[in-house]
Design an enzyme around this catalytic site. Structure first.
Site, PDB file in Angstrom:
ATOM      1  N   LYS A  17       2.839   4.852 -12.026  1.00  0.00           N
ATOM      2  CA  LYS A  17       1.447   4.390 -12.114  1.00  0.00           C
ATOM      3  C   LYS A  17       0.556   5.510 -12.613  1.00  0.00           C
ATOM      4  O   LYS A  17       0.459   6.579 -12.002  1.00  0.00           O
ATOM      5  CB  LYS A  17       0.967   3.893 -10.756  1.00  0.00           C
ATOM      6  N   CYS A  44      -3.809   8.227  -7.585  1.00  0.00           N
ATOM      7  CA  CYS A  44      -4.947   8.107  -6.672  1.00  0.00           C
ATOM      8  C   CYS A  44      -5.956   9.207  -7.006  1.00  0.00           C
ATOM      9  O   CYS A  44      -5.612  10.393  -6.992  1.00  0.00           O
ATOM     10  CB  CYS A  44      -4.481   8.238  -5.228  1.00  0.00           C
ATOM     11  N   LYS A  69       0.851  -1.188   0.000  1.00  0.00           N
ATOM     12  CA  LYS A  69       0.000   0.000   0.000  1.00  0.00           C
ATOM     13  C   LYS A  69       0.888   1.240   0.000  1.00  0.00           C
ATOM     14  O   LYS A  69       1.959   1.261   0.615  1.00  0.00           O
ATOM     15  CB  LYS A  69      -0.915  -0.002   1.217  1.00  0.00           C
TER      16      LYS A  69
END
Length: 374
Positions: free
Chosen positions: A177, A139, A45
């Site tokens: 990412k 995110c 995480k």
């Protein structure tokens, strides 16, 4: 006999299935469980240097069910990055690598637009033995006021500069990412690769509102009567993820040959994984799938992927990686090809014998074959 073993950016993996950054990699206990079950790698995480500002709420998940209510096809979360102290994470990274030296452990890191912070978190994580980095530029919710996550990933210039900072100090592979919440995912991907990243991971969750409770008239997930848009995942996002993975794979093929691609988005079966690999994925990440089916589900996915490979005669992942990329073109080209094919069929049909008077001794066999559809 087919094998799922693969090497990506110099990292050897027993299979291409990697746990995506999120709840399934939230502490050393669950990471060890993943290695025991046979996952090819685990991305922990996302961590940051200062977790004190990370405060989660509950409920923070909401599900979209099929019409019959028996299947979860969409999943939204408003969960933030790790709320655990960075020093605790460093201890657990080291513990994990000491116990599972062959387990591929990837640190997902996120910071504000601050060179010293990015360099510090990179250096300290690699000192305890992680195998690679994944830079969280994606995110879709939480901490936008600190210009973190997708707020950074949507700006290729800023993203590229951060990648240059990290790659200047990193001694291990770096993946960036990508957020899907952009118009052209090639732009931030190009910036990351041009600034030294070995690979791209895509896609993260899609910014969404999963629904409104028709009894309470409040959007979900409802916290103190309110909500905030969150990240959408699970099976429903797979077509979008496939498209974006294809676009990044084409970019890599054309401009950055040899770089890697970790594909993410709605993977729940080995056949799902096969589709992403056919579109250029080197590894395939699973996060929501683990939350739905558990850590042991990797065995089922491996069996399904091997079954697909055996059915096609593929012995390694390299035998079919990217094969489907050759079959994408423009709409104009599709029109041209179809028009050409129809014209050829029409010409052939017009050449067929229409009446007894048209039969010719010299072409008798050819005319017979045409009427037979040969």
């Amino acid at each position: 006999m087919a094998t799922l073993e693969t090497t990506v950016d110099g990292i050897k993996m027993p299979n291409p299935f990697v746990i995506g950054s999120g709840p399934p990699g939230t502490n050393v206990r669950v990471i060890k469980r993943a290695f025991k079950e046979g996952w090819g790698g685990v991305i922990a995480k996302t961590v940051s240097l200062d977790a004190s500002k990370v405060v989660n709420v509950g409920p923070r998940y909401a599900k979209l069910h099929s019409t019959d209510g028996k299947e979860v096809i969409g999943w939204e979360n408003i969960e933030l990055i790790s709320d655990r102290p960075f020093e605790k994470w460093l201890d657990e990274f080291k513990e994990c690598k000491d116990e599972y030296p062959d387990g591929v452990l990837i640190a997902s890191i996120m910071e504000e637009f601050n060179k010293d912070a990015w360099c510090e978190i990179t250096e300290r994580c690699q000192e305890v033995g992680v195998d690679a980095f994944e830079l969280n530029f994606s995110c879709p919710h939480g901490l936008p006021e600190r210009k973190m996550g997708a707020a950074m990933g949507q700006d290729p210039d800023i993203l590229g500069e951060v990648c240059s900072w990290v790659n200047a100090v990193s001694k291990i592979p770096v993946w960036a990412k990508m957020t899907p919440n952009v118009t052209h995912i090639e732009d931030p991907s190009r910036a990351a690769l041009a600034n030294g990243c070995e690979g791209i991971a895509a896609i993260n969750t899609i910014r969404s509102v999963i629904g409104v409770d028709l009894e309470t008239l409040r959007p979900m997930p409802t916290v103190e009567g309110y909500t905030t848009p969150g990240g959408y995942s699970s099976r429903a996002v797979k077509p979008i993820a496939l498209r974006m993975v294809m676009e990044i794979a084409q970019l890599i093929r054309k401009e950055f040959p040899g770089r890697s691609l970790s594909a993410i988005g709605g993977v729940e079966t080995g056949r799902d994984a096969a589709e992403f690999i056919l579109l250029g994925g080197d590894t395939v990440q699973v996060c929501t799938g683990v939350m739905k089916f558990g850590y042991g589900h990797v065995k089922t996915m491996c069996d399904q992927l091997l079954e697909f490979m055996d059915s096609k005669g593929f012995e390694t992942l390299d035998d079919f990686r990217g094969q489907a990329l050759d079959y994408f073109t423009t709409h104009a080209e599709l029109v041209r090809m179809q028009t050409e094919r129809k014209s050829a069929e029409k010409a052939a049909k017009e050449a067929m014998v229409a009446s007894d008077g048209e039969w010719d001794g010299d072409d008798f066999v050819k005319q017979s074959d045409q009427l037979a559809g040969n």
